[in-house]
Design an enzyme around this catalytic site. Structure first.
Site, PDB file in Angstrom:
ATOM      1  N   ASN A 188      -9.057  -1.008   3.435  1.00 18.86           N
ATOM      2  CA  ASN A 188      -8.884  -1.480   1.860  1.00 18.86           C
ATOM      3  C   ASN A 188      -7.716  -2.213   1.802  1.00 18.86           C
ATOM      4  O   ASN A 188      -7.579  -2.591   0.444  1.00 18.86           O
ATOM      5  CB  ASN A 188      -8.886   0.229   1.119  1.00 18.86           C
ATOM      6  CG  ASN A 188      -7.565   0.839   1.180  1.00 18.86           C
ATOM      7  OD1 ASN A 188      -6.718   0.908   2.421  1.00 18.86           O
ATOM      8  ND2 ASN A 188      -7.308   1.706   0.393  1.00 18.86           N
ATOM      9  N   THR A 238      -2.746   0.560  -4.342  1.00 15.44           N
ATOM     10  CA  THR A 238      -3.207   1.743  -3.682  1.00 15.44           C
ATOM     11  C   THR A 238      -4.456   2.225  -4.022  1.00 15.44           C
ATOM     12  O   THR A 238      -5.012   1.629  -5.097  1.00 15.44           O
ATOM     13  CB  THR A 238      -2.197   3.096  -4.042  1.00 15.44           C
ATOM     14  OG1 THR A 238      -2.607   4.237  -3.542  1.00 15.44           O
ATOM     15  CG2 THR A 238      -2.197   2.864  -5.562  1.00 15.44           C
ATOM     16  N   GLY A 239      -5.120   2.940  -3.434  1.00 19.90           N
ATOM     17  CA  GLY A 239      -6.541   3.641  -3.694  1.00 19.90           C
ATOM     18  C   GLY A 239      -6.252   4.489  -4.583  1.00 19.90           C
ATOM     19  O   GLY A 239      -7.194   5.414  -5.223  1.00 19.90           O
ATOM     20  N   ASP A 264       0.864  -1.150  -0.049  1.00 21.14           N
ATOM     21  CA  ASP A 264       0.017  -0.068  -0.184  1.00 21.14           C
ATOM     22  C   ASP A 264       0.860   1.276   0.047  1.00 21.14           C
ATOM     23  O   ASP A 264       2.071   1.229   0.248  1.00 21.14           O
ATOM     24  CB  ASP A 264      -0.904   0.047   1.372  1.00 21.14           C
ATOM     25  CG  ASP A 264      -1.538   1.100   1.353  1.00 21.14           C
ATOM     26  OD1 ASP A 264      -2.232   1.901   0.617  1.00 21.14           O
ATOM     27  OD2 ASP A 264      -1.605   1.851   2.705  1.00 21.14           O
TER      28      ASP A 264
END
Length: 292
Positions: A241, A44-45, A10
């Site tokens: 997430n 990643t978001g 992340d």
């Protein structure tokens, strides 16, 4: 220790420090892993444009799982996979967020959209201030405005034309609020909508994607294509997430700053993101592999 052939990390709260940057120590650890033939990628978001803005500063070129799994890109930035929201579902999500008067951004195949520039600036400033409480407000605003320009965010009156376009795919909604009770209430309303995943990457945001757009699903797709098993994969994360990928890999690592549920799920816990926790985990893994 089982041989590690792939490392997925992340970014925010994990690979990046409080200044939203990759430290020199983390960069060197990534290079050390790659020299051992280990595949490295970020999960990643962020959109691809956003993550490149950060990684280009330190010269890291790698594949990426973007937008919480809604998109997979190879090291050159080519799209390997993408899954977006149907227009009717996107409209339902927007209706809930609008009724809650929550600021949000729309991540699409045609870039990022917002309907309120000033609210966007304030929302990002709030997030930065959480990580850097001592930073001067005027300097912080300049920094955030610069980032907005770099991200090339499009400002529109509404999203009707975006949802109605056959040429634009909506990948993710990204909402911000300092009001925790509002975030909880909005999450509950959104969970009544079929076909979406509702998650978060921080205590002041909410993220909505297609029900199958999860980091875990994307990582499984990525590793299978390259002949790597999930048992041979290390994943690092700090928030909800990240759960879908942390739950399925052989080597799950929670950051020292991770939420308790994330730590309880993972096999290992490393240092804080502000103290090169990613580098610590990578070097430990390489050392154990060398011994075995």
């Amino acid at each position: 220790m089982t041989l590690i052939k792939c490392i997925a990390t992340d970014m925010d709260g994990t690979l990046l420090n409080a200044s939203q940057e990759v430290s020199e120590e983390n960069k060197l650890a990534i290079e050390a892993a790659r020299k051992q033939g280990i595949d490295f990628l970020v999960a990643t978001g962020r959109s691809y444009h956003d993550l490149r803005y950060v990684l280009d500063k330190v010269g890291i070129r790698c594949p990426a799982i973007c937008l919480n799994g809604a998109e997979i890109r190879d090291a050159e930035g080519n799209v390997e996979f993408g899954i977006g929201l149907e227009a009717v579902i996107a409209e339902k999500v927007a209706y809930v967020l609008d009724n809650a008067d929550m600021y949000y951004e729309l991540y699409t195949s045609n870039g990022t959209y917002t309907t309120n520039y000033e609210k966007g600036i304030q929302a990002v400033m709030d997030i930065y201030r959480t990580a850097n409480p001592s930073i001067e407000v005027s300097k912080l605003r300049q920094r955030v405005e610069k980032r907005f320009k770099k991200r090339l965010i499009k400002i529109v009156d509404d999203f009707d034309d975006v949802f109605g376009s056959e040429d634009i795919t909506t990948y993710k909604f990204f909402g911000f609020s300092k009001d925790q009770s509002l975030l909880v209430e909005v999450s509950k309303r959104l969970e009544q909508i079929n076909g979406i995943t509702v998650t978060t990457s921080g205590r002041q945001n909410i993220e909505i994607t297609h029900k199958n757009a999860k980091k875990g699903n994307a990582l499984k797709r990525y590793t299978e294509k390259r002949g790597i098993s999930l048992e041979e994969t290390m994943a690092l994360g700090d928030n909800y997430n990240d759960l879908s990928m942390l739950e399925m890999v052989g080597h799950s690592v929670a950051m020292g700053n991770a939420e308790k549920e994330i730590k309880d799920t993972c096999r290992y816990v490393t240092g804080l993101n502000t103290e090169d926790g990613v580098a610590e985990a990578i070097y430990k893994a390489l050392e154990e592999m060398a011994i075995s």
